[in-house]
Design a protein around this motif. Structure first.
Motif, PDB file in Angstrom:
ATOM      1  N   TRP A 245       1.367  10.555   3.171  1.00  0.00           N
ATOM      2  CA  TRP A 245       0.225  10.706   4.087  1.00  0.00           C
ATOM      3  C   TRP A 245      -0.580   9.411   4.178  1.00  0.00           C
ATOM      4  O   TRP A 245      -1.034   9.028   5.260  1.00  0.00           O
ATOM      5  CB  TRP A 245      -0.673  11.850   3.616  1.00  0.00           C
ATOM      6  N   VAL A 246      -0.751   8.749   3.050  1.00  0.00           N
ATOM      7  CA  VAL A 246      -1.447   7.457   3.070  1.00  0.00           C
ATOM      8  C   VAL A 246      -0.663   6.456   3.918  1.00  0.00           C
ATOM      9  O   VAL A 246      -1.245   5.650   4.668  1.00  0.00           O
ATOM     10  CB  VAL A 246      -1.641   6.926   1.638  1.00  0.00           C
ATOM     11  N   GLY A 247       0.669   6.517   3.824  1.00  0.00           N
ATOM     12  CA  GLY A 247       1.497   5.644   4.653  1.00  0.00           C
ATOM     13  C   GLY A 247       1.313   5.921   6.135  1.00  0.00           C
ATOM     14  O   GLY A 247       1.200   4.986   6.946  1.00  0.00           O
ATOM     15  N   LEU A 248       1.267   7.189   6.518  1.00  0.00           N
ATOM     16  CA  LEU A 248       1.045   7.543   7.920  1.00  0.00           C
ATOM     17  C   LEU A 248      -0.324   7.053   8.399  1.00  0.00           C
ATOM     18  O   LEU A 248      -0.451   6.510   9.502  1.00  0.00           O
ATOM     19  CB  LEU A 248       1.148   9.061   8.098  1.00  0.00           C
ATOM     20  N   ALA A 249      -1.343   7.258   7.574  1.00  0.00           N
ATOM     21  CA  ALA A 249      -2.689   6.798   7.942  1.00  0.00           C
ATOM     22  C   ALA A 249      -2.720   5.272   8.063  1.00  0.00           C
ATOM     23  O   ALA A 249      -3.342   4.719   8.978  1.00  0.00           O
ATOM     24  CB  ALA A 249      -3.705   7.277   6.910  1.00  0.00           C
ATOM     25  N   THR A 250      -2.028   4.594   7.153  1.00  0.00           N
ATOM     26  CA  THR A 250      -1.975   3.136   7.196  1.00  0.00           C
ATOM     27  C   THR A 250      -1.267   2.654   8.457  1.00  0.00           C
ATOM     28  O   THR A 250      -1.658   1.648   9.071  1.00  0.00           O
ATOM     29  CB  THR A 250      -1.247   2.590   5.956  1.00  0.00           C
ATOM     30  N   SER A 251      -0.232   3.371   8.871  1.00  0.00           N
ATOM     31  CA  SER A 251       0.492   3.008  10.085  1.00  0.00           C
ATOM     32  C   SER A 251      -0.431   3.038  11.308  1.00  0.00           C
ATOM     33  O   SER A 251      -0.424   2.108  12.126  1.00  0.00           O
ATOM     34  CB  SER A 251       1.665   3.967  10.299  1.00  0.00           C
ATOM     35  N   LEU A 252      -1.249   4.081  11.421  1.00  0.00           N
ATOM     36  CA  LEU A 252      -2.175   4.167  12.557  1.00  0.00           C
ATOM     37  C   LEU A 252      -3.255   3.091  12.446  1.00  0.00           C
ATOM     38  O   LEU A 252      -3.637   2.471  13.448  1.00  0.00           O
ATOM     39  CB  LEU A 252      -2.804   5.562  12.608  1.00  0.00           C
ATOM     40  N   TRP A 253      -3.751   2.854  11.230  1.00  0.00           N
ATOM     41  CA  TRP A 253      -4.786   1.827  11.041  1.00  0.00           C
ATOM     42  C   TRP A 253      -4.243   0.450  11.439  1.00  0.00           C
ATOM     43  O   TRP A 253      -4.911  -0.321  12.125  1.00  0.00           O
ATOM     44  CB  TRP A 253      -5.226   1.810   9.576  1.00  0.00           C
ATOM     45  N   LEU A 254      -3.027   0.141  11.010  1.00  0.00           N
ATOM     46  CA  LEU A 254      -2.418  -1.142  11.348  1.00  0.00           C
ATOM     47  C   LEU A 254      -2.122  -1.257  12.848  1.00  0.00           C
ATOM     48  O   LEU A 254      -2.189  -2.357  13.414  1.00  0.00           O
ATOM     49  CB  LEU A 254      -1.124  -1.327  10.555  1.00  0.00           C
ATOM     50  N   SER A 255      -1.799  -0.126  13.474  1.00  0.00           N
ATOM     51  CA  SER A 255      -1.548  -0.145  14.917  1.00  0.00           C
ATOM     52  C   SER A 255      -2.808  -0.542  15.674  1.00  0.00           C
ATOM     53  O   SER A 255      -2.748  -1.300  16.659  1.00  0.00           O
ATOM     54  CB  SER A 255      -1.052   1.223  15.381  1.00  0.00           C
ATOM     55  N   LEU A 256      -3.954  -0.053  15.218  1.00  0.00           N
ATOM     56  CA  LEU A 256      -5.228  -0.464  15.821  1.00  0.00           C
ATOM     57  C   LEU A 256      -5.527  -1.924  15.487  1.00  0.00           C
ATOM     58  O   LEU A 256      -6.003  -2.685  16.331  1.00  0.00           O
ATOM     59  CB  LEU A 256      -6.356   0.438  15.317  1.00  0.00           C
TER      60      LEU A 256
END
Length: 339
Positions: A245-256
């Motif tokens: 879940w942290v990886g998924l959240a990090t993916s969205l954060w990095l996309s922004l």
């Protein structure tokens, strides 16, 4: 693996997803979205893809842990590929995990050389365990917002959905398990005549007997009980799940971040679990619904970022976390289907 009525349902689901995505893009502005995507930093997008691989690996290791508890061990690389196959099944069938669960169980059982009910218990246990860290992370994010801003209509709705979903999940697990023998009787009474009708129509198919169905369902419950009564295995699987879940959240954060915007971690901690809940829509893998929820929540909790930029970031994130496991998992599913 997908034939007849299932193929038609899948095609209809993808048509609906494309309509939803097209409507969302038209509402925000296609040219604005493309313009935002053109400004994305390629090096950061590469990191987004790497993080998506880490997410898939973490949840694959969670599946491996559960299978180890069930006495059906597989290697870590195989576990990751099998979980990618399970994700592929979820991504191409309507209603996400609910629609892909039977296919996922088949892939798991073939990869681990175990009974089908063992594969079903393993993937069902992993999916159930995955909800626990998601709810906790979402509540942490909402707690942050409660101390920083006044909740608007969207955040109030998300708070109600997250809390309501957590309560509903706990109640469903409790009442489902305490009434499992009644569930078994109902399932056997329903499936036995259905299996006989299917066996009478499909040449060469021998339908299971009532006793055989009872044995398999009891085997499923026994496997789930083994997982639930193994504290070490549960804790390890939950740790892998939380890392995912942290990886998924990090993916969205990095996309922004790839589009030049830095947001508080709480934004993605709330958006990612809420978006996952949109996966229950009758669309393959929640395609269209997940993007809408993520776009609305990120826009509502950041304020200053244009909607087109937010949606562009969401598309980058989903490109890594939807397309990647679909391609890799599709190849894995094809290999296992030929076994």
């Amino acid at each position: 693996m997908i034939r007849g009525g299932n193929l038609r349902a899948t095609l209809v689901g993808f048509a609906g997803a494309l309509v939803a995505l097209a409507a969302l893009s038209l509402l925000v502005g296609i040219e604005d979205i493309l313009g935002a995507l053109s400004l994305a930093d390629p090096s950061v997008i590469f990191v987004v893809i790497a993080v998506a691989v880490c997410w898939l690996t973490a949840w694959g290791l969670s599946l491996r842990t559960v299978l180890g508890v069930l006495g059906a061990p597989i290697t870590a690389p195989v576990a990751v590929l099998v979980f990618a196959g399970a994700t592929f099944a979820n991504n191409v069938t309507p209603f996400g995990q609910a629609g892909g669960e039977p296919v996922s169980a088949l892939l798991v059982s073939r990869a681990s050389d175990s009974e089908y009910e063992t594969g079903l218990a393993a993937i069902a246990s992993v999916d159930a365990l995955n909800f626990v860290p998601s709810i906790i992370l979402a509540l942490i994010g909402l707690g942050y917002f409660a101390t920083r801003i006044t909740f608007g209509e969207n955040l109030l709705l998300v708070s109600a959905v997250v809390v309501g979903f957590a309560i509903a999940l706990l109640l469903a697990v409790y009442f489902g398990w305490t009434n499992r023998y009644r569930v078994e009787r109902v399932a056997v009474d329903t499936l036995t005549p259905l299996a006989r009708r299917v066996g009478g129509v499909v040449p060469g198919l021998s339908p299971p007997s009532r006793a055989g169905l009872e044995r398999r369902i009891e085997g499923f419950f026994t496997a789930v009980e083994r997982v639930g009564t193994n504290p070490r295995g549960l804790l390890l699987a939950l740790c892998f799940s939380a890392a995912g879940w942290v990886g998924l959240a990090t993916s969205l954060w990095l996309s922004l971040f790839a589009l030049g915007h830095t947001v508080p971690a709480a934004v993605v901690l709330v958006a990612i679990p809420a978006g996952a809940m949109a996966g229950v829509t009758p669309l393959p893998g929640g395609l269209g619904g997940v993007e809408t929820v993520l776009g609305v929540l990120v826009t509502a909790t950041t304020g200053g970022i244009p909607a087109a930029t937010v949606l562009a970031a969401v598309l980058i994130h989903r490109g890594a976390t939807y397309a990647l496991p679909t391609v890799v998992g599709g190849a894995t599913a094809a290999v296992l289907a030929d076994r």
